[in-house]
Write a protein that holds these residues in place. Structure first.
Motif, mmCIF file in Angstrom:
data_model
loop_
_atom_site.group_PDB
_atom_site.id
_atom_site.type_symbol
_atom_site.label_atom_id
_atom_site.label_comp_id
_atom_site.label_asym_id
_atom_site.label_seq_id
_atom_site.Cartn_x
_atom_site.Cartn_y
_atom_site.Cartn_z
ATOM 1 N N ARG A 235 14.026 -12.479 37.469
ATOM 2 C CA ARG A 235 13.523 -11.720 36.453
ATOM 3 C C ARG A 235 14.739 -10.678 36.201
ATOM 4 N NH1 ARG A 235 8.481 -8.673 38.355
ATOM 5 N NH2 ARG A 235 9.471 -8.938 40.346
ATOM 6 N N VAL A 236 15.572 -10.497 37.183
ATOM 7 C CA VAL A 236 16.905 -9.602 36.759
ATOM 8 C C VAL A 236 18.066 -10.636 37.059
ATOM 9 C CG1 VAL A 236 18.022 -7.403 37.748
ATOM 10 C CG2 VAL A 236 15.676 -7.474 37.401
ATOM 11 N N ASN A 237 19.028 -10.452 36.209
ATOM 12 C CA ASN A 237 20.159 -11.303 36.257
ATOM 13 C C ASN A 237 21.564 -10.166 36.301
ATOM 14 O OD1 ASN A 237 18.729 -13.726 36.194
ATOM 15 N ND2 ASN A 237 18.544 -13.302 33.926
ATOM 16 N N ARG A 238 21.195 -9.271 36.577
ATOM 17 C CA ARG A 238 22.470 -8.275 36.586
ATOM 18 C C ARG A 238 22.073 -6.952 37.556
ATOM 19 N NH1 ARG A 238 25.150 -7.988 31.092
ATOM 20 N NH2 ARG A 238 26.247 -6.002 32.126
ATOM 21 N N TRP A 239 23.203 -6.658 38.455
ATOM 22 C CA TRP A 239 23.013 -5.902 39.211
ATOM 23 C C TRP A 239 22.704 -4.339 38.759
ATOM 24 C CZ3 TRP A 239 22.244 -3.281 43.564
ATOM 25 C CH2 TRP A 239 22.553 -1.922 44.054
ATOM 26 N N GLU A 240 23.258 -3.939 37.803
ATOM 27 C CA GLU A 240 22.961 -2.683 37.141
ATOM 28 C C GLU A 240 21.522 -2.517 36.638
ATOM 29 O OE1 GLU A 240 25.447 -4.900 36.054
ATOM 30 O OE2 GLU A 240 25.818 -4.553 34.185
ATOM 31 N N CYS A 241 20.718 -3.633 36.518
ATOM 32 C CA CYS A 241 19.390 -3.556 36.021
ATOM 33 C C CYS A 241 18.452 -3.661 37.156
ATOM 34 C CB CYS A 241 18.978 -4.613 35.254
ATOM 35 S SG CYS A 241 20.076 -4.660 33.672
ATOM 36 N N MET A 242 18.887 -3.958 38.304
ATOM 37 C CA MET A 242 18.008 -4.126 39.521
ATOM 38 C C MET A 242 17.409 -2.636 40.139
ATOM 39 S SD MET A 242 17.027 -6.251 41.561
ATOM 40 C CE MET A 242 16.599 -7.048 43.223
ATOM 41 N N ALA A 243 16.248 -2.727 40.485
ATOM 42 C CA ALA A 243 15.464 -1.638 40.860
ATOM 43 C C ALA A 243 14.528 -2.043 41.779
ATOM 44 C CB ALA A 243 14.574 -0.860 39.681
ATOM 45 N N SER A 244 13.874 -0.924 42.760
ATOM 46 C CA SER A 244 12.928 -1.435 43.872
ATOM 47 C C SER A 244 11.875 -2.249 43.361
ATOM 48 C CB SER A 244 12.761 -0.249 44.603
ATOM 49 O OG SER A 244 11.783 0.627 43.614
ATOM 50 N N LYS A 245 11.286 -1.910 42.183
ATOM 51 C CA LYS A 245 10.142 -2.859 41.650
ATOM 52 C C LYS A 245 10.496 -4.081 41.341
ATOM 53 C CE LYS A 245 10.712 -1.286 36.886
ATOM 54 N NZ LYS A 245 10.243 -0.612 35.722
ATOM 55 N N TYR A 246 11.580 -4.651 41.151
ATOM 56 C CA TYR A 246 11.830 -6.135 40.933
ATOM 57 C C TYR A 246 11.849 -7.231 41.726
ATOM 58 C CZ TYR A 246 12.538 -4.149 36.300
ATOM 59 O OH TYR A 246 12.494 -3.432 35.091
ATOM 60 N N PRO A 247 12.667 -6.930 43.154
ATOM 61 C CA PRO A 247 12.296 -7.884 44.088
ATOM 62 C C PRO A 247 10.816 -8.481 44.382
ATOM 63 C CG PRO A 247 13.641 -6.263 45.013
ATOM 64 C CD PRO A 247 12.890 -5.610 43.741
ATOM 65 N N THR A 248 10.770 -9.682 44.725
ATOM 66 C CA THR A 248 9.446 -10.469 44.910
ATOM 67 C C THR A 248 8.734 -9.740 46.070
ATOM 68 O OG1 THR A 248 10.201 -12.043 46.396
ATOM 69 C CG2 THR A 248 10.320 -12.812 44.218
ATOM 70 N N LEU A 249 7.485 -9.819 46.069
ATOM 71 C CA LEU A 249 6.614 -9.424 47.251
ATOM 72 C C LEU A 249 7.211 -9.536 48.611
ATOM 73 C CD1 LEU A 249 4.175 -7.719 47.946
ATOM 74 C CD2 LEU A 249 2.948 -9.560 47.828
ATOM 75 N N THR A 250 7.581 -10.904 48.834
ATOM 76 C CA THR A 250 8.190 -11.293 50.172
ATOM 77 C C THR A 250 9.372 -10.299 50.537
ATOM 78 O OG1 THR A 250 7.451 -13.383 49.848
ATOM 79 C CG2 THR A 250 9.133 -13.204 51.290
#
Length: 407
Positions: A235-250
């Motif tokens: 869902r996120v392909n760039r570091w600068e867009c990464m936020a805590s809500k985006y990693p999968t539940l696991t």
């Protein structure tokens, strides 16, 4: 890089760290002690999951239908902590009976608790600091079966199922005495309650039954955009867009464990490149030396006790276990009550469901075009007089940072 199988022989930390402690020891005695340590210091790692199971772990909706039988099998193969620790303590005791000089500091200690006056001063700096508490994994919780599979594959399973309370005063004393420790092999001999104890990367790995692998130092330089894509389910392909809500539940749960047990911090919501790479490495088992990672962090903390006194003490459970792995440290009149039982990690059903991810793959040309458009907009607003110089500088700096990240 293929890791050594779990059934391979683990290194004996007792032999390597204590075997080089004293040049005055008779060669025959030292050789016999090392052989004895190799025979007795054993660890029974759990069975290794199949490659098919591991490959499916990054999927958001991985199936747990067949986890029941495999979980029961894994639990039967875990060697109880106290059984391992009793065997290890017996080995250390035999080694020290044959070589009592291994217990004695090279210089007369200041007291039964501190090697030097400087150690006492460091202890006072640590006295009011709180701890980053360890988190443990419940093997019987079916909701955590996917977490267990990833950790099992990485070789870190004993680091989350072993749980101990810790003695705050003893942990602080251990850290305070580290700068005065004596060199021993690849580690140190640290003064604790009247005698020396071993502390080394290899001892940590042996304590947690972490198998020996060829270390890959490049894991810290893994492409962070690729890491974010993998951990977020693409869902996120760039570091600068990464936020805590985006990693999968696991991966949300794994990030909590990294923040408490392996690269400790109290800020579990701010995404950190090193911690994200650590999780990625756990999936791919890119050959890492956890003992060395923890050892270096503890040494760094011990060297900065007089700085930033609001920082919490990391690895209290690990430090207590390092001591228990060698001998029991009874409390004295100065000790606080044992505290800090590891918390049990849980899954947050609302985590890992972040929506609105709009992250295109990195493209330098697109980044340059966006930077040019932003600068043109700034120039127009400056001409109109509704844009301060300070705002312009901040906006330009942000655009430059974004350009560097994408490059």
């Amino acid at each position: 890089m293929q890791p050594v199988r779990r059934s391979s022989r683990l290194r004996s930390s007792v032999a390597s760290s204590s075997g080089n402690q004293s040049s005055s020891e008779p060669p025959a005695t030292r050789t016999n002690s090392c052989k004895q340590a190799r025979r007795r210091t054993r660890c029974t790692p759990p069975p290794e999951p199949s490659e098919e199971e591991v490959e499916s772990l990054s999927e958001t909706n991985a199936s747990d239908e067949d986890s029941g039988d495999s979980d029961a099998s894994m639990e039967e193969n875990f060697l109880p902590q106290e059984t391992r620790y009793e065997a290890s303590r017996a080995t250390f005791q035999a080694l020290y009976q044959a070589n009592p000089q291994f217990l004695r500091p090279t210089k007369p200690p200041r007291s039964a608790r501190f090697a030097t006056s400087a150690a006492l001063a460091r202890y006072r700096d640590l006295k009011e600091r709180k701890f980053v508490d360890h988190q443990s994994l419940t093997l019987t919780d079916e909701k955590l079966a996917d977490i267990k599979k990833v950790i099992l594959h990485s070789g870190l399973i004993y680091a989350v199922i072993d749980a101990d309370a810790y003695q705050p005063a003893v942990v602080r004393e251990f850290i305070a005495n580290i700068p005065d420790a004596v060199k021993r092999g690849d580690g140190l001999g640290v003064y604790v309650r009247g005698s020396l104890v071993d502390f080394s990367p290899e001892l940590i790995n042996t304590m947690y039954c972490i198998p020996e692998v060829a270390e890959d130092p490049d894991w810290l330089h893994e492409d962070i955009d690729k890491v974010c894509s993998f951990l977020s389910g693409e869902r996120v392909n760039r570091w600068e867009c990464m936020a805590s809500k985006y990693p999968t539940l696991t991966n949300q749960v794994l990030y909590k464990l990294v923040c408490s047990n392996w690269l400790p911090t109290m800020n579990c919501t701010s995404m950190n490149q090193e911690r994200l790479r650590f999780i990625y490495m756990m999936y791919h088992h890119r050959g890492f030396n956890f003992g060395k990672i923890a050892y270096n962090q503890i040494l760094t903390m011990a060297g900065k006790t007089d700085k930033d006194k609001k920082r919490r003490i990391i690895f209290p459970t690990l430090i207590q276990q390092v001591l228990l792995f060698q001998r029991v440290v009874p409390p004295d009149d100065h000790d606080e009550e044992e505290t800090g039982f590891p918390k049990t990690v849980v899954k947050d059903g609302k985590a890992g469901r972040g929506s609105g991810a709009d992250s295109s793959h990195p493209d330098l040309a697109d980044d340059i075009d966006r930077a040019i458009s932003a600068l043109k907009a700034i120039r127009i607003r400056l001409r109109r007089g509704d844009y301060t110089v300070q705002e312009a500088s901040q906006s330009q700096a942000a655009d430059e940072d974004a350009g560097e990240d994408s490059g």
